[in-house]
Every structure is written in C-alpha cells, then in structure tokens.
Design an enzyme around this catalytic site. Structure first.
Site, mmCIF file in Angstrom:
data_model
loop_
_atom_site.group_PDB
_atom_site.id
_atom_site.type_symbol
_atom_site.label_atom_id
_atom_site.label_comp_id
_atom_site.label_asym_id
_atom_site.label_seq_id
_atom_site.Cartn_x
_atom_site.Cartn_y
_atom_site.Cartn_z
ATOM 1 N N GLU A 195 -52.765 46.067 39.168
ATOM 2 C CA GLU A 195 -51.330 46.214 38.900
ATOM 3 C C GLU A 195 -50.997 47.684 39.082
ATOM 4 O O GLU A 195 -51.435 48.542 38.311
ATOM 5 C CB GLU A 195 -50.992 45.749 37.479
ATOM 6 C CG GLU A 195 -51.292 44.278 37.210
ATOM 7 C CD GLU A 195 -50.265 43.330 37.812
ATOM 8 O OE1 GLU A 195 -49.246 43.824 38.363
ATOM 9 O OE2 GLU A 195 -50.467 42.107 37.722
ATOM 10 N N HIS A 246 -50.827 44.237 43.106
ATOM 11 C CA HIS A 246 -49.586 43.735 42.509
ATOM 12 C C HIS A 246 -48.898 44.897 41.797
ATOM 13 O O HIS A 246 -49.329 46.038 41.871
ATOM 14 C CB HIS A 246 -49.898 42.619 41.501
ATOM 15 C CG HIS A 246 -50.405 41.356 42.120
ATOM 16 N ND1 HIS A 246 -49.646 40.214 42.244
ATOM 17 C CD2 HIS A 246 -51.615 41.044 42.651
ATOM 18 C CE1 HIS A 246 -50.344 39.257 42.816
ATOM 19 N NE2 HIS A 246 -51.553 39.743 43.084
ATOM 20 N N HIS A 303 -46.520 38.586 45.568
ATOM 21 C CA HIS A 303 -45.246 38.400 44.873
ATOM 22 C C HIS A 303 -44.178 39.251 45.547
ATOM 23 O O HIS A 303 -44.344 40.469 45.701
ATOM 24 C CB HIS A 303 -45.377 38.756 43.399
ATOM 25 C CG HIS A 303 -46.232 37.789 42.632
ATOM 26 N ND1 HIS A 303 -47.019 38.159 41.568
ATOM 27 C CD2 HIS A 303 -46.402 36.445 42.780
ATOM 28 C CE1 HIS A 303 -47.643 37.091 41.087
ATOM 29 N NE2 HIS A 303 -47.281 36.037 41.812
ATOM 30 N N GLU A 317 -42.649 42.858 44.417
ATOM 31 C CA GLU A 317 -43.549 43.969 44.125
ATOM 32 C C GLU A 317 -43.712 44.859 45.366
ATOM 33 O O GLU A 317 -44.788 44.961 45.954
ATOM 34 C CB GLU A 317 -44.873 43.413 43.612
ATOM 35 C CG GLU A 317 -44.679 42.625 42.320
ATOM 36 C CD GLU A 317 -45.879 41.769 41.919
ATOM 37 O OE1 GLU A 317 -46.942 41.891 42.558
ATOM 38 O OE2 GLU A 317 -45.748 40.971 40.966
#
Length: 476
Positions: free
Chosen positions: A386, A312, A181, A184
């Site tokens: 994450e 991420h 993404h 990020e």
C-alpha cells in the site's frame, strides 16, 4: 490572422490534453476521542450501507482514525449530519478538508514519439502508458520486450513489459503489477517510473540497479485494470471507482473487485456476493478477463518466480499472506524478515515509514486476493504494497518519483537479504528457468511496435481529421 497549414497540422497531431478530476473532500474521525468500538462499527456500517461508489470509508489502525473520502460534498454533509444526530459523534472528533486537484495526461500523436516526450512524473492515460512501453521496447530491444497478455471486457489491451538482460543467462523472475483498483493512480505511475529507472540505471551503469537487472528478470504490468482506470479519470466517470467495468447481468450494477477474484479461498471473508458492493467478488474465481489473463501468464512460468508484488494505495503498508485469515502462513517469519528489509531500504531514502505484517493480521480479511494466490502456487515471496499516502487516494504528482526511488532502494536491500538468508531459493529457481529454456515458447502477442492494431485505429482517425482539416483550409 491565419496560421500556416503546417503549424495547424503539427498542433493537431502533437496535442496534449489533460483530464481534470473532480475535487474530493476528506473527513477524518479521530477514534481516540470516541473510544467506543460499537460506535466505530456503526459509522462504518452507515457509510457502507449507502452503496455509493462516490464515497469510501476505511479504518486506519496506524493513525487511529476513520477516513471518509468523497467527490460529492452534499453526500459528505449528509454523512456528517447523521454521525452527529444519530450517533452523537462529538464535532471535535471530525476534521474535514478539501484535497488538491490532480490531472491525468493524455498525449496523442500520429508520428513516432521520442522517449523524452513522455512525462514520467505525471499521471498518464492508459494509451499513453502503453505507447511508452512500446517505445522502450523499440529503443532497447536487447533488454526490453512488451507483450499483450489479454484484453479487457471493453477490449483494451493488458500490456506487460519485460526487462531481461539475456547476456547474463537464466535468472529468477519477479512480477510487479499496479492498478488492480482503478482509483489508486499512484500505483500505475510508480510502476511505470520504476520501469524507467531500471532501464536507465542499467545503461548508465548504476551499480545498484544494474545488479538487479543482471540477477533478476522483471515482468511489470503497470495497469492491470485498464477499463476501471480509464473510467476513473473520464469526464463521466467516478474518481473513487474501484472495480473493473464488467456489466453484471442480473443487476444494473457494474464491476467486480479484481482483488477479490483470485482463486485462493475465493468467496471467503472480506468479499461480497452483492453485485453492487465495492468488494463484489464476481460470479466465480477468475471470472474476470483481467485476473484470468494475468493469472494464466503467471502460471505459464510457474516454478520460475522469485517474488510477486502488487502495488495499491493507500496506507504505507507492506503486506504478505494470508489475507483470508488472521492465522500466519507457514513461511511467516521468512516473509516478515524480507518485508522488514524492504521497509528499511525504503526508509533510508526519505525517512518514509512502512508498516509490515500479514494482511489478515494488521489490515482486514480479504479472501481472493492476488498476493495470497501467488504464494499458493509456489511463489516464495509474495506481497501487496500500500503506497503513500496515509490518508487519501488523491496523491500529488510530486510524490511519484520519490516513491519509485524509495521502492527501488528497498528492493535492492530486500533481494540482498534474501540472497544471504535463503540462498537455496535463487539457485533452485535458476535451475528451473534453465530447464525450461529449450522448450519454452512464448504464446503471447508481442507488441514491440507502435503500429499495433489498436494504435493503427487511432492513427487512422487522426489521419482522417488531418485530411478533413486540410480540405477545409484549402477551400476556405
């Protein structure tokens, strides 16, 4: 006063430029002050229905809040106004603050750059990161190689770096990617910093990291989505851009969410057929050059992978399959135990806490994601991480190094636990790798030189600029 010609030329070919992002604003909605699930759903729908890539909303179960992030203050004011007037959200439940400015570093050179000149603690451009990977392969040829595994829709190379101590024989492979993404930024930066630390740790005889490199072969892809990443920091781009930059043919919208494009329960819950949606899943599984190239590479070594990690942000979570459903995968306890050891190792460094769980259970359903696809093709341990922080994509650069340190210590404890609790996995993978060695020939383009074709093109441009400048100075 005129500067000497050699000084002007040096400044030209060693220029460093910074791409400055727009300042973002963040609003937190305290759900403990609302306590009405129907209102929460209405707020999320209100923001999602804007179909505006300059704003993002997500729910954090850990902080009991809705997080709204945007680079357009007028848009945020409109959202807050509608929350108050249409949904009667109390003002006391809303907190707004401006986020710090961060930059992406671009370094252009004609001559070979030394490793020390790359700022490992900065957010670096796609080209600068790729150059750094090549420089590592030149400096440490016995340990490091780089490969171009494919090209994006805008013809940027997708470059992977492999750390393999060949003297230690056959070993299981570990895949780590970042930057699926675009927005990020912490993800590519941390993968790149981990590469730096693994190599330095090996040669400086850091026992922890040397053991990792001796026992495992690391395949590391810092930027899986180069086009989107470049767009997110360009002057005309959108800082919160999530997708790639594929032009969708049937609409004026751009981009596919690469983490909804993998071929496992593709087009299920959590993706979208709407080409303008930020979670648009693409026209078919692996329709995108980035996911196709990466999956083909992983499949070319099927049966040899020990672990898959996709980095991420944000939220500080360690997630494992399944993502398309809240139901547990057959190896749920095994995944959970290894993830808890990873989280414990991370916490031991700076007391940063990560929450552990299956994607569909503790986050949301997201069909077509990479970690579930990797598990489906036989990778025993597969995770999405994450990274920090808890509230925003805009993370200061001083978080990069400590996050990389934490993750490496986490990996040390993670692999130790699996070796103790699941020793058969390592032995079987070594056997699989050994069996493949006589016939395994690499079909990917090696890029172990700074003077690859895409680099030569930029060098030719700079050479032309230098010659033009010299001509101007001589005749001035």
């Amino acid at each position: 006063m005129r500067l000497p010609l050699y000084i002007l030329l040096y400044l030209l070919v060693t220029s460093v430029t910074y791409s400055v992002t727009k300042r973002l604003e963040l609003t937190l909605v305290d759900l403990k002050k609302i306590n009405d699930e129907s209102l929460v759903k209405k707020m999320m729908y209100m923001v999602h229905s804007l179909d505006n890539p300059k704003v993002d909303i997500r729910r954090s179960k850990r902080t009991h809040s809705l997080i709204i992030e945007t680079e357009d203050p007028r848009l945020l004011s409109l959202i807050i106004h509608r929350f108050k007037t249409e949904l009667n959200i109390p003002p006391g439940a809303l907190t707004t603050r401006q986020l710090p400015e961060v930059k992406v570093k671009n370094t252009y050179r004609l001559h070979k750059r030394s490793l020390g000149e790359f700022d490992i603690t900065a957010y670096n451009s796609h080209e600068s990161v790729n150059d750094y990977l090549d420089e590592l392969s030149i400096s440490y040829p016995d340990l490091v190689t780089t490969k171009i595994i494919g090209y994006t829709h805008q013809n940027r190379p997708i470059k992977i770096l492999i750390i393999n101590n060949q003297k230690s024989g056959a070993k299981p492979k570990v895949f780590i990617d970042g930057g699926q993404h675009a927005r990020e930024w912490i993800s590519p930066a941390v993968v790149t910093h981990m590469i730096h630390q693994l190599i330095n740790g090996y040669y400086k005889e850091d026992d922890r990291l040397r053991s990792l490199v001796t026992k495992y072969e690391f395949h590391m892809l810092p930027i899986l989505n180069p086009d989107g990443y470049v767009y997110s920091y360009s002057d005309h781009g959108i800082r919160l851009w999530r997708k790639n930059m594929n032009n969708v043919t049937t609409t004026n919208c751009t981009g596919v969410d690469l983490n909804r494009n993998w071929d496992f329960h593709w087009a299920g819950r959590g993706g979208s057929r709407d080409e303008c949606s930020i979670v648009y899943q693409g026209q078919s599984a692996f329709s995108e050059k980035e996911t196709k190239a990466t999956s083909d590479y992983i499949l070319s070594y099927q049966g040899q992978w020990h672990s898959y990690f996709s980095f991420h942000s944000f939220g500080q979570l360690i997630l494992f399959p399944y993502s398309h459903t809240a139901a547990p995968n057959p190896d749920y306890e095994k995944h959970r135990s290894a993830a808890k050891s990873l989280a414990a190792g991370i916490k031991s460094v700076n007391n940063r806490r990560y929450t552990v769980g299956a994607v569909g259970m503790i986050l949301y359903e997201a069909s077509g994601s990479s970690e579930s696809w990797a598990y489906s093709i036989g990778v025993p341990y597969s995770y999405t991480l994450e990274l920090p922080d808890l509230f925003t994509f805009v993370v200061p650069t001083d978080v990069i190094e400590p996050t990389a340190n934490e993750l490496l210590q986490g990996l040390v404890e993670y692999f130790q636990l699996i070796e103790e609790e699941d020793p058969k996995v390592y032995k079987q993978l070594v056997a699989n790798v050994t069996e493949s060695l006589p016939t395994r020939e690499d079909n990917y383009q090696t890029s172990d030189s700074l003077y690859s074709s895409e680099r030569r093109n930029s060098q030719n441009i700079f050479l032309l600029l230098c010659l033009t400048m010299m001509w101007g100075i001589i005749y001035y």
